[in-house]
Design a protein around this motif. Sequence first.
Motif, PDB file in Angstrom:
ATOM      1  N   ASP A   1      -7.154  -0.844  -7.218  1.00 43.87           N
ATOM      2  CA  ASP A   1      -5.798  -1.278  -7.570  1.00 43.87           C
ATOM      3  C   ASP A   1      -5.686  -2.944  -6.866  1.00 43.87           C
ATOM      4  O   ASP A   1      -4.851  -3.607  -7.653  1.00 43.87           O
ATOM      5  CB  ASP A   1      -4.902  -0.480  -6.806  1.00 43.87           C
ATOM      6  CG  ASP A   1      -4.614   1.155  -7.407  1.00 43.87           C
ATOM      7  OD1 ASP A   1      -5.055   1.316  -8.661  1.00 43.87           O
ATOM      8  OD2 ASP A   1      -4.498   2.032  -6.764  1.00 43.87           O
ATOM      9  N   GLY A   2      -6.457  -2.948  -5.836  1.00 42.54           N
ATOM     10  CA  GLY A   2      -6.071  -4.484  -5.236  1.00 42.54           C
ATOM     11  C   GLY A   2      -7.044  -5.302  -5.891  1.00 42.54           C
ATOM     12  O   GLY A   2      -6.885  -6.645  -5.977  1.00 42.54           O
TER      13      GLY A   2
ATOM     14  N   LEU B   1      -6.686  -8.992 -12.993  1.00 45.10           N
ATOM     15  CA  LEU B   1      -6.995  -9.047 -11.601  1.00 45.10           C
ATOM     16  C   LEU B   1      -5.896  -8.661 -10.636  1.00 45.10           C
ATOM     17  O   LEU B   1      -4.679  -9.014 -10.968  1.00 45.10           O
ATOM     18  CB  LEU B   1      -7.601 -10.391 -11.164  1.00 45.10           C
ATOM     19  CG  LEU B   1      -8.756 -10.963 -11.858  1.00 45.10           C
ATOM     20  CD1 LEU B   1      -9.252 -12.190 -11.252  1.00 45.10           C
ATOM     21  CD2 LEU B   1      -9.965  -9.789 -11.681  1.00 45.10           C
ATOM     22  N   GLY B   2      -5.999  -7.848  -9.887  1.00 47.76           N
ATOM     23  CA  GLY B   2      -4.996  -7.467  -8.738  1.00 47.76           C
ATOM     24  C   GLY B   2      -4.772  -8.609  -7.871  1.00 47.76           C
ATOM     25  O   GLY B   2      -5.536  -9.630  -7.888  1.00 47.76           O
ATOM     26  N   PRO B   3      -4.111  -8.376  -6.708  1.00 48.11           N
ATOM     27  CA  PRO B   3      -3.575  -9.610  -5.753  1.00 48.11           C
ATOM     28  C   PRO B   3      -4.996  -9.998  -5.013  1.00 48.11           C
ATOM     29  O   PRO B   3      -5.208 -10.987  -4.731  1.00 48.11           O
ATOM     30  CB  PRO B   3      -2.561  -8.914  -4.810  1.00 48.11           C
ATOM     31  CG  PRO B   3      -2.531  -7.245  -5.201  1.00 48.11           C
ATOM     32  CD  PRO B   3      -3.059  -7.164  -6.468  1.00 48.11           C
ATOM     33  N   LEU B   4      -5.566  -8.779  -4.300  1.00 48.29           N
ATOM     34  CA  LEU B   4      -7.010  -9.036  -3.777  1.00 48.29           C
ATOM     35  C   LEU B   4      -7.785  -9.940  -4.557  1.00 48.29           C
ATOM     36  O   LEU B   4      -8.619 -10.736  -4.236  1.00 48.29           O
ATOM     37  CB  LEU B   4      -7.314  -7.846  -3.112  1.00 48.29           C
ATOM     38  CG  LEU B   4      -8.444  -7.921  -2.094  1.00 48.29           C
ATOM     39  CD1 LEU B   4      -8.528  -9.284  -1.042  1.00 48.29           C
ATOM     40  CD2 LEU B   4      -9.076  -6.909  -1.407  1.00 48.29           C
TER      41      LEU B   4
ATOM     42  N   ILE C   1       0.798  -1.141  -0.047  1.00 49.15           N
ATOM     43  CA  ILE C   1       0.057  -0.161   0.164  1.00 49.15           C
ATOM     44  C   ILE C   1       0.693   1.223   0.052  1.00 49.15           C
ATOM     45  O   ILE C   1       1.908   1.422   0.632  1.00 49.15           O
ATOM     46  CB  ILE C   1      -0.860   0.120   1.319  1.00 49.15           C
ATOM     47  CG1 ILE C   1      -1.946  -1.318   1.322  1.00 49.15           C
ATOM     48  CG2 ILE C   1      -1.660   1.400   1.281  1.00 49.15           C
ATOM     49  CD1 ILE C   1      -2.839  -1.289   0.041  1.00 49.15           C
ATOM     50  N   VAL C   2       0.521   2.211  -0.824  1.00 52.97           N
ATOM     51  CA  VAL C   2       1.080   3.311  -0.840  1.00 52.97           C
ATOM     52  C   VAL C   2      -0.031   4.600  -0.746  1.00 52.97           C
ATOM     53  O   VAL C   2      -1.208   4.257  -0.708  1.00 52.97           O
ATOM     54  CB  VAL C   2       1.925   3.807  -1.987  1.00 52.97           C
ATOM     55  CG1 VAL C   2       3.041   2.732  -2.285  1.00 52.97           C
ATOM     56  CG2 VAL C   2       0.995   3.568  -3.248  1.00 52.97           C
ATOM     57  N   SER C   3       0.355   5.927  -0.915  1.00 46.41           N
ATOM     58  CA  SER C   3      -0.634   6.846  -0.432  1.00 46.41           C
ATOM     59  C   SER C   3      -1.701   6.973  -1.590  1.00 46.41           C
ATOM     60  O   SER C   3      -2.687   7.253  -1.244  1.00 46.41           O
ATOM     61  CB  SER C   3       0.226   8.131  -0.408  1.00 46.41           C
ATOM     62  OG  SER C   3       1.073   8.505  -1.241  1.00 46.41           O
ATOM     63  N   ARG C   4      -1.135   6.795  -2.636  1.00 54.67           N
ATOM     64  CA  ARG C   4      -2.145   6.585  -3.904  1.00 54.67           C
ATOM     65  C   ARG C   4      -2.935   5.579  -3.990  1.00 54.67           C
ATOM     66  O   ARG C   4      -3.897   5.373  -5.146  1.00 54.67           O
ATOM     67  CB  ARG C   4      -1.510   6.765  -5.230  1.00 54.67           C
ATOM     68  CG  ARG C   4      -0.769   8.417  -4.967  1.00 54.67           C
ATOM     69  CD  ARG C   4       0.145   8.560  -6.248  1.00 54.67           C
ATOM     70  NE  ARG C   4       1.124   7.503  -6.559  1.00 54.67           N
ATOM     71  CZ  ARG C   4       2.281   7.259  -6.009  1.00 54.67           C
ATOM     72  NH1 ARG C   4       2.468   7.966  -5.001  1.00 54.67           N
ATOM     73  NH2 ARG C   4       2.903   6.339  -6.147  1.00 54.67           N
ATOM     74  N   SER C   5      -2.878   4.420  -3.243  1.00 54.75           N
ATOM     75  CA  SER C   5      -3.487   3.326  -3.332  1.00 54.75           C
ATOM     76  C   SER C   5      -5.107   3.207  -3.192  1.00 54.75           C
ATOM     77  O   SER C   5      -5.493   3.964  -2.332  1.00 54.75           O
ATOM     78  CB  SER C   5      -3.069   1.902  -2.397  1.00 54.75           C
ATOM     79  OG  SER C   5      -1.749   1.737  -2.582  1.00 54.75           O
TER      80      SER C   5
END
Length: 334
Positions: free
Chosen positions: A119-120, A149-152, A111-115
């Motif tokens: 994104d997940g 697909l993202g990681p989640l 996670i970063v400030s722009r997430s």
Amino acid sequence: MNSDWFIYQGVSEPHDGISRLPPPPPWRTFDGELAGSPPAPPLDSASTRRLGTSRGRFAVRGPLDELELINAALYLRRPLLIAGDPGTGKSTLAHSIAHELKLGRVLQWPIVSRSTLRDGLYQYDAIGRLQESQLPGTTDTGIGRYLRLGPLGTALLPSERPRVVLIDELDKGDVDLPNDLLNVLEEGEFAIPELERARRDNEGGTVSVLTHDGLSATVVDGRVRCREFPVVVMTSNDERDFPAPLLRRCIHLDMRTPNADRLATMVQAHFGSASAEENEDIIERFLSASPGGLRAADQLLNAIYLTQYSAQEDPVGRERLADLLMRPLGPGRP
């Protein structure tokens, strides 16, 4: 206390204990259809770097209450929210669970400030689709080609065995991200609006998309719905508080600073069985110098590695080099 009910035991050897996990409670039962979800790839170098290269020495056994909470998350199919100082082994725990329970590659979402939640979950390359459609002689090959697909999102694909997904440093994200996660973590599913629109436009209700592992998976009717809730490990450096609705949906674990036994196990995993005894002096200096100062276990590993090549015949120089590499990171720094 009886620990026979433990699925994850924090031992070094992989086992099939996940098969002993009983059915979930009724309020955490999901019904995703097993269709078109690829198996999890094996552990990759990301896990090896954290757990060590000495196969068979991946033990990350913690205090009894830590093991109880980890197993509670497995039984209840709830996310595990781990808080603690940097370098205490929070993210390593996700890799240890995947290794011991043979659940394959860890899906990592830093996670970063722009997430954002999207994104997940997934990414849609609308610009790439538009550009390719404008090339001479190009025919549209379907929307699935432009979806990943993202990681989640990958972790929520229906499967017989849960995937492990690491949502790392959640407190680094936007203030709205924890609230955005609530519905997905509670319902175990999410919609992909682009696929729902494609279905209405008669592009088909079954679409093949790319997963975070780079494999192909089938999404039906524009929704991803899990069958086995994934092992969700969320970490926090305690830099801010999380909303009560998120805490209610999680099992909360405070990761303690590693003690001498855990540090010795970590050193053995990376440097071999005799390394903890050979470097007992550096481990003691790591634990005792400047009480109250923040240190990360990485600093100890760095010091042990470097002193293998420098100042071996000079005890004073060895201690000085180790102290330089293990200076406090925060309060208490000289």
